[in-house]
Scaffold this active site. Structure first.
Site, short mmCIF file in Angstrom:
data_model
loop_
_atom_site.label_atom_id
_atom_site.label_comp_id
_atom_site.label_asym_id
_atom_site.label_seq_id
_atom_site.Cartn_x
_atom_site.Cartn_y
_atom_site.Cartn_z
N GLU A 45 0.86 -1.20 0.00
CA GLU A 45 0.00 0.00 0.00
C GLU A 45 0.89 1.25 0.00
OE1 GLU A 45 -1.43 0.78 3.94
OE2 GLU A 45 -3.33 1.66 3.24
N LYS A 95 -9.59 1.76 -1.60
CA LYS A 95 -9.75 1.19 -0.25
C LYS A 95 -11.05 1.61 0.41
CE LYS A 95 -7.03 1.05 4.10
NZ LYS A 95 -5.71 1.48 4.65
N CYS A 146 -4.63 -3.00 2.72
CA CYS A 146 -4.31 -2.92 4.16
C CYS A 146 -5.46 -3.40 5.05
CB CYS A 146 -3.86 -1.50 4.50
SG CYS A 146 -3.08 -1.40 6.13
#
Lengths: 315, 315
Positions: free
Chosen positions: A47, A125, A174
């Site tokens: 990330e 995300k 993540c």
């Protein structure tokens, strides 16, 4: 068509706030070359791989340093050499980056690039951790909810190219990897490889009471193992690791098979390549038997998952 | 009010088809007494704990042997001694059993009984594995989809009594534990202890190609660990283990903390008690931070989980 593919995780050691973008890009390219030398055709970077984990630093919205962490186009001159080298090597890659859209939206995004250098698909995300405002008196922040908008693309999948065996690919970023909802949305699209890059704190950098680094690494690997198993998919989760300007990040990059077994794991908290040959057909047993969703799922009993956000305990 | 409680898993070794109900009940009572002697106030027995795993045998719907495996009321004279002994000891329990309702429905159910001998709540297994018809030519069957209806109660929770610290309790049965949807429905109700009983094959008893017993046990424990972690809850998963009439069942009974760490694990595949003290307040860190659902979940992106049953891969 072979469905076997060598994939690599390109774990990054720390990127300090003062490190130049060019120096960091050179590290990514070196890792890409190491992975290619081991036969890898698809390389997964962490990330926010082009910079330090900048959400730990409070900055004004239009501060040049903050804007310098974002990519206003992808590719762009600051990252072009990585795209060029990958295309020359015939290697695809996943990379996480801070996305600035033409109309000014900001996301914590990832793309997968094919062996021809073209972007296959993008993900933004969804499970942003951290705070939406600066916490006064804390040296280190976690400002993802302030610097980014929540992802607005759902959980897309995309088939990879013929040369990779046309696997169904999915991406997470993540903290997403701890949320079984995201994995299941990918599983419901037949995903065969979930790629995840992460930056996860090894301890509370402000010195508060904290879980141990060992426990945090265990959590990270447990989430990858179990969600791979429960969706009968390969998974690769790749860290930015080590100490960035006094704030520690766990390592623990892994490649996990559809049984949830770790087949490769990083040993360091520095730049390190892990490699495994994955056979996408190894997903079939799980998808056809234990996790044959069509036979066994009962969505009429899952309504709470979408009808409710927070937990509601009985009185 | 203390929120600490000693709980026990009462793993059962094999119950052969020819074993009498009375002999089996005596084993359950002996395990209950062992657990009570170790201070346990809540004892978890396996799925279908009063009989052999009868879905492996084809029987007519009204065969006396099959009907003898079902409980037409709970409690009833065949199980009353367990209820009596538990009440005398002031110990509650979870037990799995085959439920026959007054109007003729059949479920693979579990109940939790309080220390006063009263039933706190019931759950009916939702994720039934196996076949809805007899497979000709196979010695051993897995007929859960034929013998039982799918559970119709959703995933209920119930607070335990004051003496236990009023924990939010949830139940699953066997294969349910591999499905994160069920755990999440419990997590969304603030569950603090998930109790699971199971009978899981150790190998294909018909001699087909099969995963190893070691891998199957790993899967069982992985599912308990990860779903406990991702819902910040304690979990206890308890096996019927060993070889029943030539068909092997895994052991691997575990008690897992809200970090997903195993705190007690069975060592045998026979009657065996495992014990741990659980602190329900240990769920708070996970529920308030990493898995603070209200802060971090994004249900608008989870629609596939309820809108779709089977997997739909891209073309």
């Amino acid at each position: 068509m072979t469905r076997k593919l060598i994939i690599a995780g390109a774990q990054l050691g720390p990127i300090q706030r003062a490190d130049s973008r060019a120096a960091t890009l050179a590290r990514l390219i070196a890792l890409l070359e190491q992975a290619a030398a081991k036969g890898a055709k698809l390389v997964v970077f962490p990330e926010l791989a082009f910079t330090t984990f900048f959400p730990r630093w409070p900055m004004e919205r239009d501060a040049p340093e903050l804007l310098g962490c974002f990519e206003a186009a992808m590719p762009n001159p600051q990252v072009q050499k990585l795209f060029d080298r990958a295309r020359d090597l015939g290697v695809g890659f996943y990379v996480g980056y801070a996305e600035l859209t033409p109309d000014g939206h900001r996301f914590n995004s990832a793309i997968t690039v094919g062996p021809d250098g073209e972007i296959l698909f993008k993900y933004r995300k969804i499970h942003l951790p951290g705070s939406d405002h600066v916490k006064e008196g804390q040296k280190y922040q976690q400002l993802e909810k302030m610097y980014f908008e929540y992802g607005d693309m759902g959980f897309p999948v995309q088939r990879g190219p013929e040369a990779w065996g046309r696997p169904v690919l999915g991406m997470l970023v993540c903290n997403d990897r701890r949320w079984p909802e995201g994995w299941r949305c990918l599983g419901l699209q037949g995903v065969e490889l979930v790629m995840v890059g992460y930056n996860s704190a090894a301890y509370d950098p402000n010195g508060g009471e904290s879980e141990s680094e060992e426990l945090r690494t265990f959590h990270s690997i447990l989430a990858a193992q179990s969600n791979a198993y429960m969706n009968a998919t390969w998974a690769i989760a790749v860290a930015k690791a080590g100490v960035e300007d006094g704030a520690g990040l766990i390592g623990g990059s892994v490649i996990v098979d559809p049984n949830g077994q770790v087949v490769a794991q990083a040993k360091t908290k520095d730049d390190e390549v892990i490699v495994a040959e994955v056979d996408f057909d190894a997903c079939r047993q799980g998808k056809e038997k234990m996790f044959n969703f069509a036979q066994h799922r009962r969505p009429q009993h899952y309504r709470r998952i979408v009808d409710q956000v927070g937990a509601e305990a009985p009185a």
